[in-house]
Write an enzyme that holds these catalytic residues in place. Structure first.
Site, PDB file in Angstrom:
ATOM      1  N   HIS A  19       0.822  -1.209   0.000  1.00 55.48           N
ATOM      2  CA  HIS A  19       0.000   0.000   0.000  1.00 55.48           C
ATOM      3  C   HIS A  19       0.860   1.266   0.000  1.00 55.48           C
ATOM      4  O   HIS A  19       0.905   1.990  -0.982  1.00 55.48           O
ATOM      5  CB  HIS A  19      -0.936  -0.022   1.210  1.00 55.48           C
ATOM      6  CG  HIS A  19      -1.880   1.140   1.249  1.00 55.48           C
ATOM      7  ND1 HIS A  19      -2.459   1.600   2.417  1.00 55.48           N
ATOM      8  CD2 HIS A  19      -2.355   1.962   0.278  1.00 55.48           C
ATOM      9  CE1 HIS A  19      -3.241   2.625   2.147  1.00 55.48           C
ATOM     10  NE2 HIS A  19      -3.187   2.872   0.860  1.00 55.48           N
ATOM     11  N   HIS A  51       1.649   4.990  -2.834  1.00 53.92           N
ATOM     12  CA  HIS A  51       1.795   6.369  -2.365  1.00 53.92           C
ATOM     13  C   HIS A  51       3.206   6.924  -2.588  1.00 53.92           C
ATOM     14  O   HIS A  51       3.388   7.973  -3.212  1.00 53.92           O
ATOM     15  CB  HIS A  51       1.469   6.449  -0.872  1.00 53.92           C
ATOM     16  CG  HIS A  51       0.020   6.334  -0.546  1.00 53.92           C
ATOM     17  ND1 HIS A  51      -0.770   7.429  -0.264  1.00 53.92           N
ATOM     18  CD2 HIS A  51      -0.792   5.262  -0.449  1.00 53.92           C
ATOM     19  CE1 HIS A  51      -1.998   7.040  -0.018  1.00 53.92           C
ATOM     20  NE2 HIS A  51      -2.050   5.716  -0.125  1.00 53.92           N
ATOM     21  N   HIS A 101      -3.743   0.718  -6.543  1.00 50.15           N
ATOM     22  CA  HIS A 101      -4.085   1.308  -5.257  1.00 50.15           C
ATOM     23  C   HIS A 101      -5.476   0.888  -4.805  1.00 50.15           C
ATOM     24  O   HIS A 101      -5.686   0.557  -3.631  1.00 50.15           O
ATOM     25  CB  HIS A 101      -3.990   2.829  -5.311  1.00 50.15           C
ATOM     26  CG  HIS A 101      -4.346   3.480  -4.000  1.00 50.15           C
ATOM     27  ND1 HIS A 101      -5.578   4.049  -3.762  1.00 50.15           N
ATOM     28  CD2 HIS A 101      -3.647   3.610  -2.848  1.00 50.15           C
ATOM     29  CE1 HIS A 101      -5.613   4.514  -2.528  1.00 50.15           C
ATOM     30  NE2 HIS A 101      -4.461   4.259  -1.954  1.00 50.15           N
ATOM     31  N   ASN A 152      -6.318  -1.076  -1.226  1.00 48.68           N
ATOM     32  CA  ASN A 152      -6.764  -0.123  -0.210  1.00 48.68           C
ATOM     33  C   ASN A 152      -8.232  -0.274   0.180  1.00 48.68           C
ATOM     34  O   ASN A 152      -8.560  -0.428   1.345  1.00 48.68           O
ATOM     35  CB  ASN A 152      -6.513   1.316  -0.672  1.00 48.68           C
ATOM     36  CG  ASN A 152      -6.899   2.323   0.391  1.00 48.68           C
ATOM     37  OD1 ASN A 152      -6.306   2.355   1.469  1.00 48.68           O
ATOM     38  ND2 ASN A 152      -7.909   3.130   0.124  1.00 48.68           N
ATOM     39  N   ILE A 160      -6.377   8.666  -0.745  1.00 45.87           N
ATOM     40  CA  ILE A 160      -6.658   8.291   0.646  1.00 45.87           C
ATOM     41  C   ILE A 160      -5.731   7.149   1.013  1.00 45.87           C
ATOM     42  O   ILE A 160      -5.222   6.449   0.136  1.00 45.87           O
ATOM     43  CB  ILE A 160      -8.135   7.866   0.834  1.00 45.87           C
ATOM     44  CG1 ILE A 160      -8.504   7.815   2.303  1.00 45.87           C
ATOM     45  CG2 ILE A 160      -8.373   6.521   0.186  1.00 45.87           C
ATOM     46  CD1 ILE A 160      -8.590   9.164   2.953  1.00 45.87           C
TER      47      ILE A 160
END
Length: 863
Positions: free
Chosen positions: A517, A522, A711, A715, A863
């Protein structure tokens, strides 16, 4: 002799009449979002630049007269209050076609400019998709430049806009020195030197990540904090959570989204900002006494929870006092304007959890071996499992202690050689990378192993667990102490097997959060965003293509450094890796290659697919090893749709390889990504040469896949699985007892009680659930794959290609629904009855996918 007054007035009148005849009028509509402040009105002015006529004195496009914003009318658009201004701009007859404008704000307030639409006298419409904050001139000392939505490669830029294009890009590149102000639009690279809290003493230092062989890492945006007085290599940071951290204005959440994010995050942060909240959980480390106590944390109807004593404590004066404390703390953490919009106070209480899907249909599914195996290919971390290439599994220093005798009786009639030859033995490997860190990890009540778990691919494509190996460092260097656990249905062996699965789940949970993740989506994407802002003009077609896939990512990453991954942050509090979490993330970045982030390449590397470039039934160029791999099957469909869209789009602007090779902005962009953004990887393999159109298409497809499909898959399904801590605990507090010890006797007396005491304490468990709930929640302003306003681009060719992309995603939705209904595909639902929808685009339900839905692919990592 003076002329008579009447004669002078007559000449002036004739002059103005002739002047007006020589001018043209361009009409304009300016849309500004209203965030509770008065509109800028005539304090703001707009001045046009021509895209076709050059001013010989400046070398830039000719400029129009100034037009002030007057008589704005309020209007609500898509739930957002806006103020619309109508203007008329006088231009000379040879002004040509507008291509840019300068907005000057002399009002005291900042305003959000949504869009500007111009109409020339020959009815030509020119659209400016602005969506940017315009700060007061007294702060910025300059106007704000915007370009129309027309896209140009650098060597095709209209001559009147060339200099403006270059100046605008130069203004965005910082020199790495200044302290940032709120209104600065500056993009610089920096290392992760802001994770420590220098004021908290020696227990909180964390190594700087990036810029060294020992701790390589992707770069982040430089936020401009001055160096720490105690740690010259680190940024100075406050000890409290900082929700007002700097990011350039265009990278920030909208006020509405930030309000939602903070409101949703109260559950996760209240324990840090309100120490009194800990008393709600008896003691910080107290254990649950029964499985029913854990189940009682959730509402059986999927709504609000925290029953019994905890709910009673939150009632009346205690609840109001707690809210008051939260309010008081929040005022210090966020701007006053934003604080007024935060709606968290409407919640009945601060700790309440919906029922996770893993126990909605079947309360015992979490302990089922088939479900345990299914989650490796269809759960929240389906990217780690791989096909075993040699038996026994090999490590850095020694081979696994799993022997053929442990598993050969459990291969559904096959021999071990046959199973290996048919590629039917799989491994979930959390061994080599963890082993060097276990001595640091196993302190302060944490008990962790390095694990290897073997699975057998059955004839129905379900994953049957075969064996779990748990290892600890030995008494001397390069030695290990290992134990092997085997599946069992009853008795002591079955109870030990459940303990072993819990330790594997804790390993996999930490890897999922830190690597699958955080690092692989990110962190690795942020350098691409910085390079895009610094090197690709907003007029560049690739900037337009990537824009929706970068929305809000920098802001969420900045908030993560302040709340989640920082020293003493939530991940350190909830994961077994604790204080070495980010150091471990850096270690695993050493294995990262950009080209292997392409889904087909990843599947081939892990032995889950074979290269099949000539098969027309395999448009992605690979063939899955088995069809019932939900992440792989749906992911390849999404990958193919993205690549087709990227190929179609790029073909509108690039006619051959030379046009890519000669694109100075693309070449500068790609060079900066490698040499600055991912500078620690500059000399390693994995980077496309960027000399061909295929290189560009492959790089862009990979980047968009990471930001959207990858993602989403790791997530938004978290709460369904990890929201129930028995299914995916994030840490264990006890080792598995050995026969003949006091702990083993304790285990034999009550295996369930021992299991519960091994799991995180009440406070840690509740904090982990709250975190997972926040991460899994879609916000109301999310924009999904296949969605973007058509007005963003006025080129009909682009709109046609994008419509084709949207239709492609609709077809994928139908395919996924059919797969989920097909009884042959057992991994798509499993004992827990959770249909696999993590890669279901859901493009037709825009605006209805708020909250925890377990489906929908947002365009960006927001997020």
């Amino acid at each position: 002799m003076q002329e008579p007054r009447r004669a002078v007035q007559s000449k002036l009148k004739d002059h103005h009449t002739n002047h007006s005849i020589k001018q043209n009028i361009i009409k304009g509509e300016i849309v500004i979002q209203n965030h509770g402040q008065s509109g800028p009105g005539k304090s703001a002015s707009l001045q046009l630049y021509s895209s076709t006529a050059v001013d010989p004195s400046t070398g830039k496009g000719k400029m129009s007269e100034k037009a002030c914003l007057k008589h704005g009318k309020s209007k609500r658009h898509d739930g957002v209050k806006t103020r619309i201004y109508k203007i008329k701009i006088h231009v000379e007859p040879d002004f040509g076609i507008p291509g840019a404008f300068l907005m000057k704000n002399k009002h005291k307030n900042t305003f959000f400019l949504e869009s500007v639409t111009l109409e020339t006298q020959d009815n030509q419409i020119i659209y400016f998709d602005c969506r940017s904050w315009v700060y007061p001139f007294q702060k910025t000392k300059s106007g704000r430049l915007f370009f129309s939505n027309n896209s140009y490669l650098p060597n095709h830029t209209p001559r009147a806009l060339v200099q403006l294009r270059q100046l605008e890009l130069a203004s965005l590149r910082g020199d790495g020195t200044q302290v940032r102000k709120e209104w600065d639009r500056v993009y610089d690279y920096d290392y992760y030197n802001d994770l420590s809290n220098p004021g908290k003493g020696q227990e909180h230092p964390r190594p700087v990540l990036g810029g060294s062989e020992l701790h390589p890492y992707p770069c982040r945006l430089r936020t401009g904090h001055p160096p720490s007085n105690t740690e010259p290599s680190a940024e100075s940071r406050t000890e409290t959570i900082n929700l007002d951290i700097y990011v350039p204005p265009d990278e920030r959440f909208s006020p509405k989204k930030l309000s939602e994010f903070i409101s949703n995050s109260i559950q996760a942060t209240v324990h840090f900002i309100i120490p009194e909240a800990k008393s709600l959980f008896k003691q910080d480390s107290s254990s649950f006494e029964s499985f029913d106590e854990i189940h009682d944390m959730f509402s059986s109807k999927g709504g609000q929870a925290v029953e019994g004593k905890v709910r009673e404590k939150l009632k009346g004066k205690v609840r109001e006092k707690l809210k008051g404390k939260v309010s008081e703390k929040l005022k210090k953490l966020v701007p006053n304007v934003l604080f007024k919009e935060i709606n968290y106070a409407g919640k009945e209480d601060l700790l309440k959890f919906p029922l996770p899907q893993i126990v909605t249909e079947n309360e015992l599914a979490w302990g089922n071996d088939e479900e345990f195996g299914r989650q490796m290919v269809a759960g929240t971390n389906p990217t780690r499992i791989k096909c075993l290439q040699e038996f026994p599994p090999q490590g850095r220093n020694r081979a696994s202690t799993i022997h053929a005798s442990h598993i050969e009786h459990n291969l559904d009639g096959l021999t071990l050689v046959q199973a290996m030859n048919e590629w039917r033995i799989f491994i979930l490997d959390h061994h080599d990378y963890l082993m060097p860190y276990l001595s640091k990890i196993n302190t302060k009540g944490v008990c962790a192993y390095a694990s290897r778990t073997l699975f057998f691919l059955r004839a129905d494509a379900t994953m049957k667990p075969l064996a779990i190996e748990l290892s600890l460092p030995g008494s001397s260097e390069d030695t290990e102490i290992s134990r092997v656990f085997l599946p069992a249905k009853k008795g002591t062996e079955a109870a030990l097997w459940q303990l072993a699965k819990a330790h594997v789940a804790a390993n996999d949970s930490a890897y999922h959060q830190l690597i699958s993740h955080w690092l692989h989506t990110h962190a690795v994407v942020e350098p691409f965003i910085i390079a895009t802002r610094r090197q690709l003009s907003v007029m560049h077609p690739i900037n337009w293509l990537l824009r929706p896939h970068f929305k809000d990512t920098m802001h969420i990453n900045a908030l993560a450094r302040s709340i989640l991954i920082n020293s003493g942050g939530i991940l350190e509090k909830t994961l077994f890796t604790g204080e070495i979490s980010m150091e471990l993330s850096s270690e695993l970045y050493k294995e990262w290659r950009f080209d292997e982030q392409a889904l087909p390449a990843d599947l081939v590397k892990r032995g889950l697919a074979l290269e099949d470039p000539d098969n027309p039934n395999s448009p992605s160029g690979v063939q899955l090893l088995f069809d019932d791999y939900p992440y792989g099957a749906d992911g390849l469909d999404i990958w193919h749709a993205i690549k087709t869209w990227v190929t179609d789009y790029c073909s509108l602007f690039y006619k051959d390889d030379y046009s890519v090779n000669s694109d100075v902005e693309i070449q500068a962009w790609w060079s900066e990504i490698q040499n600055a953004g991912h500078g620690d990887k500059r000399n390693e393999a994995g980077w496309y040469k960027m000399t061909t159109l295929l290189d560009l298409i492959q790089a862009l497809t990979t980047l968009i896949w990471i930001a959207s499909g990858l993602h989403a898959s790791v997530n938004f399904g978290q709460y369904a699985y990890a929201g129930y801590p028995l299914n995916r605990p994030m840490l264990c507090r006890k080792f598995i007892p050995r026969e003949g010890t006091k702990e083993f006797a304790e285990f034999l007396r009550d295996p369930d009680k021992y299991y519960l005491s091994m799991l995180p304490g009440r406070f840690q468990m509740s904090l982990a659930i709250a975190l997972i709930e926040v991460l899994s929640t879609h916000t109301s302003d999310e924009v999904y794959l296949g969605q973007r306003p058509l007005l963003e681009c006025t080129d009909n060719g682009v709109q046609q290609k994008f419509s084709k992309f949207n239709e492609h995603l609709h077809e994928i939705e139908k395919t996924i629904i059919q797969r989920n209904k097909d009884p042959r595909f057992k991994n798509r639902s499993g004992p827990a009855k959770i249909p696999y929808k993590l890669l279901y685009p859901d493009t037709s339900n825009a605006g209805s996918k708020w909250g925890i839905t377990g489906k929908g692919i947002p365009n960006s990592i927001s997020i």
